[in-house]
Scaffold this active site. Sequence first.
Site, PDB file in Angstrom:
ATOM      1  CE  LYS A  12      -0.890   5.287   0.910  1.00 11.28           C
ATOM      2  NZ  LYS A  12      -1.078   3.619   1.052  1.00 11.28           N
ATOM      3  CB  SER A  39       0.864   1.948  -1.986  1.00  9.97           C
ATOM      4  OG  SER A  39       0.415   2.280  -0.511  1.00  9.97           O
ATOM      5  CB  SER A  70       1.579   0.788   1.653  1.00  9.07           C
ATOM      6  OG  SER A  70       1.216  -0.262   0.581  1.00  9.07           O
TER       7      SER A  70
END
Lengths: 96, 492
Positions: B78, B157, B181
């Site tokens: 990420k 997210s 997330s």
Amino acid sequence: MTIDSKLVERIAKLSRISLTESEINNLSSELDNILNWIEQLSELDTEGINPVFSSFDEEETKYRTDEINDGGYREDIISNAPLTEDGFFLVPKVVD
Amino acid sequence: MAEFSNLSIKETISSLKNKDFSVSELVDFHITSMESGRELNAFITETSDIARKKAIDCDQSYLKGEEKPLEGIPLGIKDMFCTKGVKTTASSKMLENFIPPYESTVTQNLWNDGAILLGKLNNDEFAMGSSNETSFFGEVKNPWKNIKGNFTVPGGSSGGSAASVAAGMGLASLGTDTGGSIRQPASFTGTVGLKPTYGRCSRWGIIAFASSLDQAGPITKTVKDCALLLNSICSYDSKDSTSSQKKIPDFEKATDESIRGMKIGIPKEYEADGISKDIIEYIEKGKEWLIESGAEIIEISLPHIKYALPCYYIIAPAEASSNLARYDGVKFTHRVDAENIIDMYEETRSQGFGDEVKRRIMIGTYVLSSGYYDAYYLKAQKVRAMISKDFKEAFSKVDAIYGPSTPSTAFELGDKKKDPLEMYLNDVFTVPVNLAGLPAISVPVGLDRKNLPIGMQLIGNSFDEESILSIASCIEKSAKFDLNPNRWWINE
């Protein structure tokens, strides 16, 4: 509690974010909505409750010795800055 | 070639040991998958050259029999994790050209174990969002389209992290979880996602959103892979003052443990919420699987859980408004020039941040401002104490808590974008866990009638990831969820 455009402008100032007229209008209705929804917390009686700021409560956590054990990365640290000179960050003039 | 993408990390490692294929072949396969999946927009930065180079070293290690636990495993990371010398953006214009001069502790742990960086993954801007639609680099598409053939969101997210694993681009990925997330996107994409106990993994080198809630964790295809990655990323780190010194157990072993005699709680408060019918059916199915495996189901109560979301939307923005104060046009790449320093700050932040980030900074600034601190911020921290106490009492009676990861399956792109509050409500089951700092995992169980994956969540007691791994593994075996999305993004 209503969030009007005046209050939004004040919060924006505190947040150091400049907003356009239409952003101010949108934000005042969005923040008004969100904060009214948050308002439901007031129905809870929290008298005498100790606030918890972090779920981390490890007893063995110790202070480290106060000594220099790392450093010397001046070039690395300023490498992402938009403007530098002689190893310093450059900003617009702040004093006359 | 196709067999590569269906393999778990565990199976890949044994194939590499057997010399069925080389690390270079494996990495080339994943680079091709990544390139042919660009329509999904899961990656912001592809690091194919780094990956190919490292693959050669990894092949040498296998030849010499000196391979490390994750030797040669290509992973997506990420874009919230600082990677030394590799652009790290937090999916924000503010950090569009930021090249970290250092490596985050958790990613360093992965590289020390032989894993390979395949690329940096898209996410909601500064990890603020539940659909990956707030990214400066554009939305991520869920590999799972709904039955109407429409695009759905991968969740957020960590949307890129989940979409990439579901699409077979990389064997697994790393995400961050502040309010769901990792678990919500895992649930939306038919993957496994785990948020460890707060303090289990170092936060050093993770771009900060809400520091008392942020944790790193893996998104994988199987529960065992999740355990393998967890064992690699956990470590005590003196650079993070809330890093735990507790002993790190063998998580992989936990996935083989029986759950016979375990007590699993189901909160009665869950039933009242607007959960989709298909998900309710799977909650029941899961309950039966657990009982068949010898676990005991116990009804519990978490009386204050309904206040978790409003509580979170005070605490997380408050911490974010403070953490994001550092983006002022002085230190990090993006600056809008102006006559005086205040205008420079205000214009830089106005142009560098997207709408959702501005919204949260504004909420955070407001609840911390003089005159409102007690009514909002302090109040929320007291409610947080009450929620934590609910969990503490529940865990005096049960080993884990079971329920859905999300109230619905993946929604269509653009569906909830207009109403921030409706978007926030999607995190109703995941947020309480972060407030209490507990570990939780989402495991896929099946598809709903829209043909979209459903995930179930298991919440563990503090520092007891082992129990939820054992239970998740048992659910995984019963659910037999091995469906892959139809690969519509590959053009013939």
